[in-house]
Scaffold this motif. Structure first.
Motif, PDB file in Angstrom:
ATOM      1  N   MET A  96      37.234  34.743  51.512  1.00 42.10           N
ATOM      2  CA  MET A  96      37.643  34.307  50.179  1.00 42.10           C
ATOM      3  C   MET A  96      36.457  33.874  49.344  1.00 42.10           C
ATOM      4  O   MET A  96      36.527  32.977  48.534  1.00 42.10           O
ATOM      5  N   ARG A  97      35.345  34.516  49.537  1.00 42.04           N
ATOM      6  CA  ARG A  97      34.141  34.118  48.804  1.00 42.04           C
ATOM      7  C   ARG A  97      34.284  34.239  47.289  1.00 42.04           C
ATOM      8  O   ARG A  97      33.790  33.379  46.571  1.00 42.04           O
ATOM      9  N   PRO A  98      34.927  35.285  46.768  1.00 43.29           N
ATOM     10  CA  PRO A  98      35.054  35.351  45.306  1.00 43.29           C
ATOM     11  C   PRO A  98      35.824  34.163  44.734  1.00 43.29           C
ATOM     12  O   PRO A  98      35.465  33.654  43.675  1.00 43.29           O
ATOM     13  N   TYR A  99      36.863  33.713  45.472  1.00 45.23           N
ATOM     14  CA  TYR A  99      37.633  32.562  44.986  1.00 45.23           C
ATOM     15  C   TYR A  99      36.743  31.314  44.984  1.00 45.23           C
ATOM     16  O   TYR A  99      36.780  30.511  44.049  1.00 45.23           O
ATOM     17  N   ASN A 100      35.950  31.156  46.044  1.00 48.12           N
ATOM     18  CA  ASN A 100      35.046  29.992  46.106  1.00 48.12           C
ATOM     19  C   ASN A 100      34.052  30.033  44.963  1.00 48.12           C
ATOM     20  O   ASN A 100      33.792  29.015  44.311  1.00 48.12           O
ATOM     21  N   ARG A 101      33.494  31.225  44.728  1.00 44.35           N
ATOM     22  CA  ARG A 101      32.521  31.363  43.626  1.00 44.35           C
ATOM     23  C   ARG A 101      33.166  31.020  42.290  1.00 44.35           C
ATOM     24  O   ARG A 101      32.567  30.360  41.444  1.00 44.35           O
ATOM     25  N   TYR A 102      34.410  31.470  42.112  1.00 47.58           N
ATOM     26  CA  TYR A 102      35.126  31.198  40.867  1.00 47.58           C
ATOM     27  C   TYR A 102      35.295  29.689  40.678  1.00 47.58           C
ATOM     28  O   TYR A 102      34.998  29.146  39.608  1.00 47.58           O
ATOM     29  N   LEU A 103      35.768  29.023  41.730  1.00 48.30           N
ATOM     30  CA  LEU A 103      36.008  27.573  41.628  1.00 48.30           C
ATOM     31  C   LEU A 103      34.712  26.804  41.387  1.00 48.30           C
ATOM     32  O   LEU A 103      34.666  25.878  40.567  1.00 48.30           O
ATOM     33  N   ILE A 104      33.656  27.207  42.095  1.00 52.88           N
ATOM     34  CA  ILE A 104      32.371  26.512  41.940  1.00 52.88           C
ATOM     35  C   ILE A 104      31.822  26.733  40.521  1.00 52.88           C
ATOM     36  O   ILE A 104      31.352  25.794  39.869  1.00 52.88           O
ATOM     37  N   THR A 105      31.923  27.972  40.027  1.00 51.81           N
ATOM     38  CA  THR A 105      31.433  28.261  38.668  1.00 51.81           C
ATOM     39  C   THR A 105      32.210  27.453  37.641  1.00 51.81           C
ATOM     40  O   THR A 105      31.622  26.830  36.741  1.00 51.81           O
ATOM     41  N   LEU A 106      33.534  27.446  37.786  1.00 50.68           N
ATOM     42  CA  LEU A 106      34.367  26.709  36.821  1.00 50.68           C
ATOM     43  C   LEU A 106      34.038  25.212  36.851  1.00 50.68           C
ATOM     44  O   LEU A 106      33.862  24.585  35.793  1.00 50.68           O
ATOM     45  N   SER A 107      33.920  24.665  38.049  1.00 49.46           N
ATOM     46  CA  SER A 107      33.609  23.229  38.172  1.00 49.46           C
ATOM     47  C   SER A 107      32.252  22.925  37.541  1.00 49.46           C
ATOM     48  O   SER A 107      32.103  21.931  36.807  1.00 49.46           O
ATOM     49  N   ALA A 108      31.261  23.777  37.813  1.00 51.42           N
ATOM     50  CA  ALA A 108      29.915  23.534  37.279  1.00 51.42           C
ATOM     51  C   ALA A 108      29.911  23.599  35.756  1.00 51.42           C
ATOM     52  O   ALA A 108      29.323  22.741  35.088  1.00 51.42           O
ATOM     53  N   VAL A 109      30.605  24.603  35.216  1.00 48.87           N
ATOM     54  CA  VAL A 109      30.627  24.760  33.752  1.00 48.87           C
ATOM     55  C   VAL A 109      31.332  23.577  33.096  1.00 48.87           C
ATOM     56  O   VAL A 109      30.861  23.019  32.086  1.00 48.87           O
ATOM     57  N   SER A 160      44.467  37.252  39.755  1.00 47.73           N
ATOM     58  CA  SER A 160      44.310  37.428  38.307  1.00 47.73           C
ATOM     59  C   SER A 160      45.596  37.048  37.580  1.00 47.73           C
ATOM     60  O   SER A 160      45.560  36.398  36.533  1.00 47.73           O
ATOM     61  N   ARG A 161      46.737  37.471  38.148  1.00 46.27           N
ATOM     62  CA  ARG A 161      48.022  37.134  37.511  1.00 46.27           C
ATOM     63  C   ARG A 161      48.234  35.625  37.497  1.00 46.27           C
ATOM     64  O   ARG A 161      48.648  35.049  36.494  1.00 46.27           O
ATOM     65  N   ALA A 162      47.913  34.973  38.634  1.00 45.26           N
ATOM     66  CA  ALA A 162      48.092  33.509  38.710  1.00 45.26           C
ATOM     67  C   ALA A 162      47.176  32.812  37.709  1.00 45.26           C
ATOM     68  O   ALA A 162      47.595  31.874  37.017  1.00 45.26           O
ATOM     69  N   LEU A 163      45.924  33.279  37.607  1.00 46.29           N
ATOM     70  CA  LEU A 163      44.981  32.662  36.665  1.00 46.29           C
ATOM     71  C   LEU A 163      45.402  32.921  35.221  1.00 46.29           C
ATOM     72  O   LEU A 163      45.201  32.067  34.351  1.00 46.29           O
ATOM     73  N   GLY A 172      45.925  26.615  53.281  1.00 46.99           N
ATOM     74  CA  GLY A 172      46.050  25.163  53.267  1.00 46.99           C
ATOM     75  C   GLY A 172      44.847  24.508  52.623  1.00 46.99           C
ATOM     76  O   GLY A 172      45.001  23.492  51.945  1.00 46.99           O
ATOM     77  N   ALA A 173      43.662  25.078  52.820  1.00 49.06           N
ATOM     78  CA  ALA A 173      42.447  24.475  52.263  1.00 49.06           C
ATOM     79  C   ALA A 173      42.490  24.474  50.732  1.00 49.06           C
ATOM     80  O   ALA A 173      42.221  23.448  50.101  1.00 49.06           O
ATOM     81  N   TYR A 174      42.848  25.612  50.151  1.00 47.37           N
ATOM     82  CA  TYR A 174      42.925  25.672  48.679  1.00 47.37           C
ATOM     83  C   TYR A 174      44.044  24.770  48.163  1.00 47.37           C
ATOM     84  O   TYR A 174      43.891  24.101  47.147  1.00 47.37           O
ATOM     85  N   GLY A 175      45.168  24.772  48.878  1.00 43.87           N
ATOM     86  CA  GLY A 175      46.286  23.928  48.474  1.00 43.87           C
ATOM     87  C   GLY A 175      45.911  22.457  48.526  1.00 43.87           C
ATOM     88  O   GLY A 175      46.193  21.691  47.597  1.00 43.87           O
ATOM     89  N   SER A 176      45.245  22.054  49.628  1.00 41.12           N
ATOM     90  CA  SER A 176      44.833  20.650  49.777  1.00 41.12           C
ATOM     91  C   SER A 176      43.825  20.264  48.715  1.00 41.12           C
ATOM     92  O   SER A 176      43.911  19.179  48.115  1.00 41.12           O
ATOM     93  N   LEU A 177      42.864  21.155  48.487  1.00 41.33           N
ATOM     94  CA  LEU A 177      41.845  20.888  47.464  1.00 41.33           C
ATOM     95  C   LEU A 177      42.504  20.698  46.095  1.00 41.33           C
ATOM     96  O   LEU A 177      42.205  19.738  45.365  1.00 41.33           O
ATOM     97  N   GLY A 178      43.425  21.615  45.775  1.00 41.61           N
ATOM     98  CA  GLY A 178      44.098  21.552  44.481  1.00 41.61           C
ATOM     99  C   GLY A 178      44.904  20.276  44.327  1.00 41.61           C
ATOM    100  O   GLY A 178      44.806  19.584  43.301  1.00 41.61           O
ATOM    101  N   ALA A 224      46.779  27.450  41.989  1.00 40.61           N
ATOM    102  CA  ALA A 224      47.192  28.810  41.609  1.00 40.61           C
ATOM    103  C   ALA A 224      46.589  29.832  42.567  1.00 40.61           C
ATOM    104  O   ALA A 224      47.259  30.774  42.984  1.00 40.61           O
ATOM    105  N   LEU A 225      45.310  29.623  42.921  1.00 44.60           N
ATOM    106  CA  LEU A 225      44.655  30.562  43.838  1.00 44.60           C
ATOM    107  C   LEU A 225      45.269  30.502  45.237  1.00 44.60           C
ATOM    108  O   LEU A 225      45.342  31.515  45.934  1.00 44.60           O
TER     109      LEU A 225
END
Lengths: 88, 249
Positions: A1-14, A56-59, B5-11, B50-51
């Protein structure tokens, strides 16, 4: 799930960066912060357009809610300019 | 803890913690910037939630098991037949509606010239000569292409976009993809590839699974048969060179 992690980290940083910059410039309007957050979130989401279609749909759904909030902020601002509600 | 669970917990933590922090900043210290910081934490939390609902239902380990089993079976079959000739990746219109790879039974220096759509059968005759027979197999690329969000186009940018959406976004098999073309070849560079299976016998014909995916996309995008010309592994990078083969239908 690296793309999701990158997305979250980028969003948090911005978002953190914009908070710091706006605070450093002495901005005291919460709607200014919120507007900046919405615009940044939409831009970051656009840059990560290659994510899994489900993600993408969820976002996109999160984006609709954020834009609705942004429209509300603008509406309140317009109303305050027109004198319908009292400006803070 | 699972990743879901990790993403859910984080969120959940960010939404809850951000809300408490926002209220504290508003009611106790009356600081607008800190309130904004709390709101941003809530926003990131909502995104994480959401993710968490959009993660694949099939665990990656299960996908690897299915892939490994399929590859090993195909590899055993090809090894028994003693085949090691380079496969020709066919676009869907030349292979019964879905992209396939043709492994010629006879090795010679000339590339097979496919002049008509082949029937979707395991053993297919592709030319007039008796030795023009090969194995027509589905590859990893066939399946990935069928699951792709959109069919690839024929320009380098369109191929890159389609490969990036599949390899980086949808399947998380690499960090980045770069495609460029010279006069005769298509070069694809994949940064930090995570599918490294390349020791099976079948890889002598089809190339590695990543090369197979890339070749299927390029064949479909160019609407032309392609062969894996070379595949070079560097630290953190895979460079695949594909050679389109002229085919007249």
């Amino acid at each position: 799930m690296r793309p999701y992690n990158r997305y979250l980290i980028t969003l948090s940083a911005v978002l953190s960066l914009s908070t710091t910059v706006l605070a450093a410039y002495g901005v005291r309007q919460l709607d200014a912060y919120y507007s900046a957050y919405v615009i940044e979130a939409l831009i970051v989401t656009l840059l990560f357009g290659y994510l899994h279609p489900r993600a993408s749909r969820a976002l996109n759904r999160v984006g609709y809610v954020l834009v609705a909030g942004f429209v509300l902020v603008v509406a309140i601002k317009v109303a305050s300019i027109l004198g319908v509600v009292r400006s803070q | 803890m699972s990743r879901l669970g990790a993403y859910g917990s984080l969120g959940s933590t960010l939404v809850l913690g951000g809300t408490v922090f926002t209220l504290f900043a508003w009611l106790v210290i009356s600081s607008i910037p800190l309130m904004a910081l709390g709101i941003s934490a809530v926003l990131v939390g909502i995104v994480a939630l959401a993710l968490s609902r959009s993660l694949p239902e099939l665990p990656p380990e299960a996908s690897v098991a299915v892939l490994q089993t399929g590859l090993e079976n195909l590899s055993a079959l090809v090894e028994e037949l003693g085949l090691s000739s380079g496969a020709l990746y066919l676009p869907s219109h030349l292979a019964g509606g879905t992209p396939h790879a043709l492994i010629p039974l006879h090795e010679n220096s000339a590339h097979p010239q496919i002049r008509r759509a082949l029937p979707a059968r395991l053993i297919a005759s592709y030319g007039p000569a008796p030795e023009d027979v090969g194995l027509l197999v589905r590859t990893v690329g066939t399946t990935v292409l069928q699951l792709a969000q959109a069919p690839p186009g024929d320009s380098s940018a369109e191929l890159e976009s389609a490969l990036k959406a599949a390899l980086v976004g949808q399947f998380d098999l690499a960090d980045a993809v770069l495609v460029y073309r010279d006069e005769h070849r298509v070069v694809v560079e994949i940064s930090r590839p995570r599918l490294r299976e390349r020791d099976l016998w079948i890889c002598r014909s089809l190339g590695s699974p990543l090369a197979s995916i890339v070749a299927s996309f390029v064949a479909e995008g160019l609407d032309q048969s392609v062969m894996v010309y070379s595949e070079e592994w560097f630290p953190g990078k895979l460079r695949i060179v594909l050679e389109p083969v002229d085919a007249a239908v």
